[in-house]
Write an enzyme that holds these catalytic residues in place. Sequence first.
Site, short mmCIF file in Angstrom:
data_model
loop_
_atom_site.label_atom_id
_atom_site.label_comp_id
_atom_site.label_asym_id
_atom_site.label_seq_id
_atom_site.Cartn_x
_atom_site.Cartn_y
_atom_site.Cartn_z
N LYS A 73 0.72 -1.85 0.29
CA LYS A 73 0.28 0.50 -0.19
C LYS A 73 0.77 1.21 0.38
CE LYS A 73 -2.96 2.93 2.09
NZ LYS A 73 -2.09 4.79 2.02
N GLU B 185 9.25 1.07 11.03
CA GLU B 185 10.04 2.06 11.77
C GLU B 185 9.98 4.00 10.99
OE1 GLU B 185 12.29 5.27 9.64
OE2 GLU B 185 12.48 3.43 8.56
N CYS C 233 14.59 10.04 7.48
CA CYS C 233 14.96 9.45 8.68
C CYS C 233 15.62 9.79 9.86
CB CYS C 233 13.35 7.36 8.91
SG CYS C 233 14.63 7.38 8.02
N GLU D 274 9.94 16.87 15.97
CA GLU D 274 10.15 16.63 14.47
C GLU D 274 10.49 17.15 12.69
OE1 GLU D 274 10.62 12.46 11.93
OE2 GLU D 274 8.97 12.68 13.10
#
Length: 489
Positions: free
Chosen positions: A181, A256, A290, A391
Amino acid sequence: MIKGKQANEEYYKLYIDGKWVDSKSNKLIEVQNPANEEVIARVTDASPEDVELALTSSQRAQSDWQALPSVKRAQYIIRLVEKLKDKREFFAELLVLEQGKTYGEALGEVDDTMAYLTYAVESANKIKGDILPANNVGEMLSIQKVPYGVTVGLCAWNYPLALIGRKLGPALITGNTMIIKPHELTPVASLEFFKLIDEVGFPPGVANLVTGNGPEVGHLLVSSPITKLVTVTGSVRAGQAIFKAASDNITALSLELGGKAPFIVLEDADLDKAVEAAVAARFANCGQICICNEMVLVHESIADEFTEKLIERVKSIKVGDPFDSSVHMGPKASKLDLDKIDSIVNETISQGATAVLGGKRPSGGIFDKGYWYEPTVLVDVTKEMAAVQKEIFGPVLPIVKISSFEEAVELVNSSSLGLAGYLFTNDYKKIFEATNILQVGTIIINQGLSGCMQGYHSGHKLSGLGGEDGEYGIEGYLQKRTVYLNYKE
């Protein structure tokens, strides 16, 4: 004017059970080019019925796929890599158009996709179990590693093609089937990739693809009792929602999630090398990695010199048409994420920080449309400020002065996130100490953005559980089965 062709499809269908099929929903999602906001494609928004078809198709195909020897499964993936190699430039163009990264970075992503798949192929005959001493005469004790069954790969928008290679290769080589997906922002490269899967002729149901909005389609895939393992690359918020959705069926998870990687520079560091690494690790892919450098923690005795050198280096970053080979950075991938970054910068400035470079959206010419942000450096930043606590995931670098290595460690370990961290020092004692006490999944020492296929990519704390890459990543797609065999009457 951003160059590059648009997708030729009127709209993209779903790939289920070896066929391209229309959705029961008759709904479409528009995909934009983030550099100019033009619609480049329309993709299907899958219905619950479509998702169920994909799940039952994967379930039906799995036992025969598992029964196929792993080296035979590898042959399908080898042919897939060959086809992807032949269309390397085509896929790089698609990645630029839908995600906004530069053409050079896009070529690198295609290469990484092939590398992930190739590593999986090379692991086909290296999957090991154990034979252990048994307690009884005439008894053999063995531990096998077997696939979970139907798996789901939920992919993020920052590396829409490479993440498929990272998940699909290990899943299939270990005998699982997988439903991919892609993120609704960046589904086009994945749809074109599945055309290659169709050309190779994978058995129907071994690899399915459904597109649609994450909260609806993703939730249906994760909460289904058919699904036995879900692998996710995404935000902490998404990971928490997926964790809850998977809980009723106790579905296995590999998450993750978000990161807040510190870039620690101590007083004995090679400043020129550290500056180059800090810039590369922050502004690559417009800061949308990331394990990107989310904040520099630099010793106060060298902070001014480091900052001066870093500002000069960041000034050399050229922002513009991502197809232009002289450009270093393209746009952000979405307006939502652009607004988030702008909000963090403005909040941090209101708290007392200073933007010595950038700090706003550019304007004029190519920048009048699209999701652009200037390479930004913030100084006078303290650990309580928004740019340190949240973040960023964009081209903004806050610089925080520290008085000691211990202060940096305390700041890092007090965070709820723990994906990666960087350290620049020549003090071997601090290097060894850092590897023992920094609460992150990856520590990168005296170099910039790094990652090897044979390594392991995992997060600690809210940055996730499980992981990907290398031998340990392959093992994440296998569960253990213990066998007690009595071979005497």
